[in-house]
Enzyme design. Structure first.
Site, PDB file in Angstrom:
ATOM      1  N   SER A 126       1.151  -1.520  -0.274  1.00 29.87           N
ATOM      2  CA  SER A 126      -0.103   0.083   0.256  1.00 29.87           C
ATOM      3  C   SER A 126       0.679   1.394   0.090  1.00 29.87           C
ATOM      4  O   SER A 126       1.908   1.313   0.221  1.00 29.87           O
ATOM      5  CB  SER A 126      -0.748  -0.309   1.219  1.00 29.87           C
ATOM      6  OG  SER A 126      -1.619   0.738   1.713  1.00 29.87           O
ATOM      7  N   GLU A 154       0.060   3.681   2.067  1.00 27.14           N
ATOM      8  CA  GLU A 154       0.654   4.448   3.388  1.00 27.14           C
ATOM      9  C   GLU A 154       1.559   3.236   3.981  1.00 27.14           C
ATOM     10  O   GLU A 154       2.368   4.312   4.651  1.00 27.14           O
ATOM     11  CB  GLU A 154      -0.219   3.491   3.808  1.00 27.14           C
ATOM     12  CG  GLU A 154      -2.441   4.008   3.869  1.00 27.14           C
ATOM     13  CD  GLU A 154      -2.494   5.078   4.211  1.00 27.14           C
ATOM     14  OE1 GLU A 154      -1.900   5.814   5.803  1.00 27.14           O
ATOM     15  OE2 GLU A 154      -3.085   6.039   3.590  1.00 27.14           O
ATOM     16  N   TYR A 190      -1.688  -0.055  10.459  1.00 30.56           N
ATOM     17  CA  TYR A 190      -2.291  -0.778   9.313  1.00 30.56           C
ATOM     18  C   TYR A 190      -0.594  -0.411   8.806  1.00 30.56           C
ATOM     19  O   TYR A 190      -0.746  -1.575   7.896  1.00 30.56           O
ATOM     20  CB  TYR A 190      -3.242   0.221   8.742  1.00 30.56           C
ATOM     21  CG  TYR A 190      -3.794  -0.229   6.930  1.00 30.56           C
ATOM     22  CD1 TYR A 190      -3.550  -1.500   6.676  1.00 30.56           C
ATOM     23  CD2 TYR A 190      -2.949   0.418   5.976  1.00 30.56           C
ATOM     24  CE1 TYR A 190      -4.486  -1.474   5.311  1.00 30.56           C
ATOM     25  CE2 TYR A 190      -3.240   0.471   4.663  1.00 30.56           C
ATOM     26  CZ  TYR A 190      -3.944  -0.683   4.196  1.00 30.56           C
ATOM     27  OH  TYR A 190      -4.513  -1.219   3.263  1.00 30.56           O
TER      28      TYR A 190
HETATM   29  O1  G4F Z   1     -10.703   6.808   2.516  1.00 34.94           O
HETATM   30  P1  G4F Z   1      -9.852   6.487   3.459  1.00 34.94           P
HETATM   31  O2  G4F Z   1     -10.072   5.667   4.655  1.00 34.94           O
HETATM   32  O3  G4F Z   1      -7.964   5.900   2.566  1.00 34.94           O
HETATM   33  P2  G4F Z   1      -6.520   5.857   3.341  1.00 34.94           P
HETATM   34  O4  G4F Z   1      -6.444   6.288   4.472  1.00 34.94           O
HETATM   35  O5  G4F Z   1      -6.240   7.503   2.156  1.00 34.94           O
HETATM   36  O6  G4F Z   1      -6.627   4.214   2.958  1.00 34.94           O
HETATM   37  C1  G4F Z   1      -7.011   3.212   1.144  1.00 34.94           C
HETATM   38  O7  G4F Z   1      -6.240   3.418   0.389  1.00 34.94           O
HETATM   39  C2  G4F Z   1      -5.130   2.642   1.064  1.00 34.94           C
HETATM   40  C3  G4F Z   1      -4.499   3.353   0.010  1.00 34.94           C
HETATM   41  O8  G4F Z   1      -2.970   4.297   0.524  1.00 34.94           O
HETATM   42  C4  G4F Z   1      -5.439   1.620   1.217  1.00 34.94           C
HETATM   43  F1  G4F Z   1      -4.179   0.650   1.640  1.00 34.94           F
HETATM   44  C5  G4F Z   1      -6.203   1.349   2.299  1.00 34.94           C
HETATM   45  O9  G4F Z   1      -6.019   0.022   2.790  1.00 34.94           O
HETATM   46  C6  G4F Z   1      -7.421   1.709   2.315  1.00 34.94           C
HETATM   47  O10 G4F Z   1      -7.784   1.276   0.903  1.00 34.94           O
HETATM   48  O11 G4F Z   1      -9.216   7.959   3.443  1.00 34.94           O
HETATM   49  C7  G4F Z   1      -8.260   9.085   2.965  1.00 34.94           C
HETATM   50  C8  G4F Z   1      -8.762  10.278   3.633  1.00 34.94           C
HETATM   51  C9  G4F Z   1      -7.918   9.974   4.985  1.00 34.94           C
HETATM   52  O12 G4F Z   1      -6.614  11.093   4.520  1.00 34.94           O
HETATM   53  C10 G4F Z   1      -9.478  10.565   5.176  1.00 34.94           C
HETATM   54  O13 G4F Z   1      -8.496  10.753   6.755  1.00 34.94           O
HETATM   55  O14 G4F Z   1      -9.952  10.411   3.471  1.00 34.94           O
HETATM   56  C11 G4F Z   1      -9.745  11.429   5.082  1.00 34.94           C
HETATM   57  N1  G4F Z   1     -11.603  11.270   5.479  1.00 34.94           N
HETATM   58  C12 G4F Z   1     -11.848  12.520   5.594  1.00 34.94           C
HETATM   59  N2  G4F Z   1     -12.745  12.169   6.153  1.00 34.94           N
HETATM   60  C13 G4F Z   1     -11.796  10.520   5.895  1.00 34.94           C
HETATM   61  C14 G4F Z   1     -13.049  10.524   6.166  1.00 34.94           C
HETATM   62  N3  G4F Z   1     -11.761   8.870   6.020  1.00 34.94           N
HETATM   63  C15 G4F Z   1     -12.816   8.275   5.955  1.00 34.94           C
HETATM   64  N4  G4F Z   1     -12.563   6.785   5.529  1.00 34.94           N
HETATM   65  N5  G4F Z   1     -13.769   8.985   6.296  1.00 34.94           N
HETATM   66  C16 G4F Z   1     -14.280   9.913   7.167  1.00 34.94           C
HETATM   67  O15 G4F Z   1     -14.773  10.676   7.591  1.00 34.94           O
END
Ligand code: G4F
Length: 321
Positions: free
Chosen positions: A122, A124, A145
């Site tokens: 990833s 990440e 993670y």
């Molecule tokens: O959609 P996210 O939860 O994805 P994140 O953390 O980037 O991770 C995903 O992508 C990775 C590949 O780079 C994978 F390895 C991992 O398994 C997963 O699929 O969050 C994306 C962004 C973050 O910066 C988070 O802080 O969105 C921001 N965010 C803002 N509000 C939120 C929210 N994320 C989530 N999940 N929920 C919110 O309400």
């Protein structure tokens, strides 16, 4: 004889797209799946109950299936959740990959060959590294993670070096689709936008809108996984679009796709969705994957947003009485 693929995480977004891709190429596709969610599993796949914490079950499924290719997509994959469940995440996402590698090392087909192995690594793992990130960028994981994924990455490299196994890492940047779980920000937003447009809710609560991600289409990214295992030599590849967008841009475009321009009146900021440590900016350089695999992303950022909003509007309408 059809080639045989074993996919962990078959019941998730990537597993479902990969299964379809392989079935179209006449593979026999088997999935190692925990008890539970099944709606994304193609009925043409053969499912085997099992999970990444259970080494003896993984070995038994290897013996039953004798795969030519193994795709390790299973994980506790939610970054925010990993701060609540660090030990579970380390066990499933990190040591789970090692359990699959160990089963692979000990498994030989009738002609003495081991299967080929793909590890879902990833972006990440990079944390807040310099941008853009490529295969030579040092890792600096910023969540339980990401730490677990770094462990799995290096185990994959080590099994390749130590045992001469065909084991490759795909370092995938964020990839989305209508099949994305609702707990990830893109699907959370597109589903909320659909419900707001239909009058079923009046706002969406989100965390950090400033973070930037390199968002591609999941259907494009499974093609890269497959291509990695068709090469003469195993290797590690970044898979990304090379474009980055703030979460706020995704939100704005999603509301616009549903015909709503004043998106800020529907968004509330909620501290519950912030993380103890945040990855601020991810943008990948996929030059190597393009040159060596002949891989290119086909679906644009704005098309992904529209596709997901359109899907969620129909999905929410279909649930109405
Ligand atoms: O959609 P996210 O939860 O994805 P994140 O953390 O980037 O991770 C995903 O992508 C990775 C590949 O780079 C994978 F390895 C991992 O398994 C997963 O699929 O969050 C994306 C962004 C973050 O910066 C988070 O802080 O969105 C921001 N965010 C803002 N509000 C939120 C929210 N994320 C989530 N999940 N929920 C919110 O309400």
């Amino acid at each position: 004889m059809n080639r045989v693929a074993l996919v962990t995480g078959l019941s998730g977004q990537d597993g479902s797209y990969l299964a379809e891709f392989l079935l179209e190429r006449d593979y026999d596709v088997h999935g190692l799946v925990p008890y539970g969610r099944r709606e994304l599993c193609d009925p043409r796949c053969q499912l085997h109950y099992g999970d990444l914490p259970d080494a003896s079950r993984i070995a038994a499924v290897f013996n039953d299936v004798s795969p030519d290719e193994v795709y390790n997509l299973g994980a506790q994959s939610h970054v925010r959740v990993s701060f609540d469940l660090p030990v579970h995440t380390a066990d499933v996402t990190g040591v789970g990959a090692l359990r699959v590698l160990e089963a692979m090392r000990q498994h030989r087909d009738a002609s003495g060959r081991s299967p080929r192995f793909y590890q879902a690594s990833s972006s990440e793992m990079f944390g807040n590294a310099v941008s853009p990130q490529d295969e030579s960028t040092p890792f600096h994981p910023l969540s339980p993670y990401a730490c677990a994924k770094v462990f799995a990455y290096w185990q994959t490299v080590n099994y390749r070096d130590a045992y001469e196994l065909f084991a490759s890492n795909g370092i995938l940047f964020n990839h989305e689709s209508p099949r994305r779980g609702i707990e990830f920000v893109t699907r959370k937003v597109t589903n909320a936008v659909a419900r707001i447009q239909l009058g079923l809710q009046d706002h969406v609560a989100l965390g950090n809108l400033e973070a930037k991600r390199d968002w591609g289409y999941a259907g494009d990214y499974v093609r890269a996984m497959y291509l990695m295992l068709q090469q003469d030599e195993p290797d590690d590849y970044v898979v990304a679009t090379g474009e980055t967008h703030a979460v706020s841009e995704f939100v704005q475009l999603a509301f616009a796709a549903a015909g709503i321009d004043d998106w800020e009146s529907y968004v509330r900021i909620d501290q519950r969705f912030f993380r103890p440590a945040e990855v601020d900016l991810l943008v990948g350089d996929a030059t190597k994957a393009k040159a060596k695999l002949g891989w290119e992303p086909k679906v644009s950022f704005s098309d992904i947003v529209t596709m997901m909003v359109d899907y969620d509007i129909e999905f929410e309408k279909s649930k109405l009485p």
